[in-house]
Design a protein around this motif. Structure first.
Motif, mmCIF file in Angstrom:
data_model
loop_
_atom_site.group_PDB
_atom_site.id
_atom_site.type_symbol
_atom_site.label_atom_id
_atom_site.label_comp_id
_atom_site.label_asym_id
_atom_site.label_seq_id
_atom_site.Cartn_x
_atom_site.Cartn_y
_atom_site.Cartn_z
ATOM 1 N N CYS A 21 0.836 -1.205 0.000
ATOM 2 C CA CYS A 21 0.000 0.000 0.000
ATOM 3 C C CYS A 21 0.870 1.253 0.000
ATOM 4 O O CYS A 21 0.547 2.243 -0.661
ATOM 5 C CB CYS A 21 -0.919 0.010 1.215
ATOM 6 S SG CYS A 21 -1.985 -1.443 1.352
ATOM 7 N N SER A 34 0.966 4.182 -2.787
ATOM 8 C CA SER A 34 0.781 5.591 -2.453
ATOM 9 C C SER A 34 1.903 6.448 -3.026
ATOM 10 O O SER A 34 1.656 7.486 -3.652
ATOM 11 C CB SER A 34 0.716 5.762 -0.931
ATOM 12 O OG SER A 34 0.647 7.127 -0.582
ATOM 13 N N THR A 78 0.485 8.980 -6.028
ATOM 14 C CA THR A 78 -0.086 10.225 -5.503
ATOM 15 C C THR A 78 -0.127 11.362 -6.523
ATOM 16 O O THR A 78 -1.177 11.976 -6.742
ATOM 17 C CB THR A 78 0.670 10.673 -4.242
ATOM 18 O OG1 THR A 78 0.454 9.705 -3.208
ATOM 19 C CG2 THR A 78 0.175 12.031 -3.768
ATOM 20 N N THR A 118 -2.047 10.449 5.560
ATOM 21 C CA THR A 118 -1.863 9.063 5.132
ATOM 22 C C THR A 118 -0.692 8.950 4.164
ATOM 23 O O THR A 118 0.135 8.030 4.269
ATOM 24 C CB THR A 118 -3.151 8.533 4.476
ATOM 25 O OG1 THR A 118 -4.223 8.602 5.422
ATOM 26 C CG2 THR A 118 -2.993 7.089 4.027
ATOM 27 N N GLU A 119 -0.600 9.886 3.221
ATOM 28 C CA GLU A 119 0.524 9.891 2.276
ATOM 29 C C GLU A 119 1.851 10.058 3.002
ATOM 30 O O GLU A 119 2.845 9.395 2.657
ATOM 31 C CB GLU A 119 0.323 10.998 1.244
ATOM 32 C CG GLU A 119 -0.825 10.713 0.268
ATOM 33 C CD GLU A 119 -1.343 11.965 -0.424
ATOM 34 O OE1 GLU A 119 -0.697 13.037 -0.293
ATOM 35 O OE2 GLU A 119 -2.401 11.884 -1.079
ATOM 36 N N TYR A 127 2.726 6.780 4.777
ATOM 37 C CA TYR A 127 3.210 5.796 3.811
ATOM 38 C C TYR A 127 4.633 6.132 3.343
ATOM 39 O O TYR A 127 5.470 5.239 3.198
ATOM 40 C CB TYR A 127 2.280 5.718 2.609
ATOM 41 C CG TYR A 127 1.084 4.820 2.808
ATOM 42 C CD1 TYR A 127 1.198 3.582 3.453
ATOM 43 C CD2 TYR A 127 -0.178 5.185 2.328
ATOM 44 C CE1 TYR A 127 0.104 2.757 3.620
ATOM 45 C CE2 TYR A 127 -1.280 4.353 2.481
ATOM 46 C CZ TYR A 127 -1.131 3.141 3.136
ATOM 47 O OH TYR A 127 -2.224 2.320 3.299
#
Length: 245
Positions: free
Chosen positions: A78, A82, A86, A131-132, A135
């Motif tokens: 995941c 990302s 993105t 979240t980015e 990650y």
């Protein structure tokens, strides 16, 4: 799915046995879809809402292409998606043709909970940037789960879900991580101890497993069809095929 049964040891987590893509039929096909202008003074990536499924949707709510990702915050696949997706995905979302919904999924059990609680701590508008960021720096903070000792794991058997979440968030350095991104320590600890939010994550994971057949992450759905895809290039190809071009 009880909180105690969700704990996965550090060794199992770093082995990433549960990360993977779902089986699926292909995405729908279609002619090129016309772009849709965003509301005045905004880009579509600025339009983020919490969904009934427990996810966060970014983009035109009426977009012709509705992309859903089930992801786990501790899943390296995941994180790779990302990092790779993105910039281009945001460009596609800003055309108004695609809306992107991210649904948190506890593929590695309780260790996924602290990161998701903190990503949601400042509300929907901050969810995707946080979240980015998590990650992008996943290897650094996830490696710290090795500091969870056997004694800690034994103690966790008698802890409440909120106490477990706070312990793991502290051990993995996630409180300090979000403090540098506009969330105070008190706010972070409050979010980590939010029983309602913890219960919602567990319920959303159970629902994703039951309703959509999610068994690993990342797992993608486009307009209701499960995608046989795990990388950005694969997902992008499905979007292009479906009319995002």
């Amino acid at each position: 799915m009880r909180i105690k049964s969700l704990f996965i040891t550090a060794a199992a987590a770093l082995a990433l046995a549960a990360c993977g893509s779902g089986d699926s039929a292909g995405a729908p096909k279609g002619e090129p879809i016309a772009k849709v202008a965003a509301p005045a003074g905004k880009a579509w990536t600025d339009v983020v809402t919490k969904t009934e499924a427990g996810g966060y949707k970014m983009g035109n709510p009426d977009a012709k292409l509705q992309l859903v990702e089930y992801g786990a915050i501790t899943c390296p696949g995941c994180a790779q998606f990302s990092v790779q997706s993105t910039e281009e995905l945001n460009e596609i979302v800003n055309t108004g043709v695609v809306a992107m919904e991210f649904r948190p999924y506890l593929v590695h059990g309780v260790q996924d909970i602290p990161g998701f609680l903190l990503a949601a701590c400042s509300g929907p508008d901050a969810f995707f940037p946080l979240t980015e960021a998590l990650y992008a720096d996943q290897q650094t903070w996830l490696s710290k789960i090795s500091t969870v000792t056997e004694a800690d794991q034994q103690a966790m058997q008698k802890m409440t879900p909120a106490e477990i979440s706070t312990l793991l968030g502290t051990k993995m350095g996630l409180i300090d991580f979000v403090k540098s991104r506009g969330i105070s320590e008190d706010q972070a600890k409050s979010c980590l101890a939010d029983k309602g939010a913890i219960d919602a994550l567990i319920a959303a994971t159970e629902k994703g497993t039951k309703d959509d057949g999610v068994s690993g992450t990342p797992f993608f759905i486009l307009n209701g069809a499960k995608l046989d895809a795990s990388s950005w290039n694969q997902v992008k190809g499905k979007l292009v095929e479906a009319g995002a071009r």
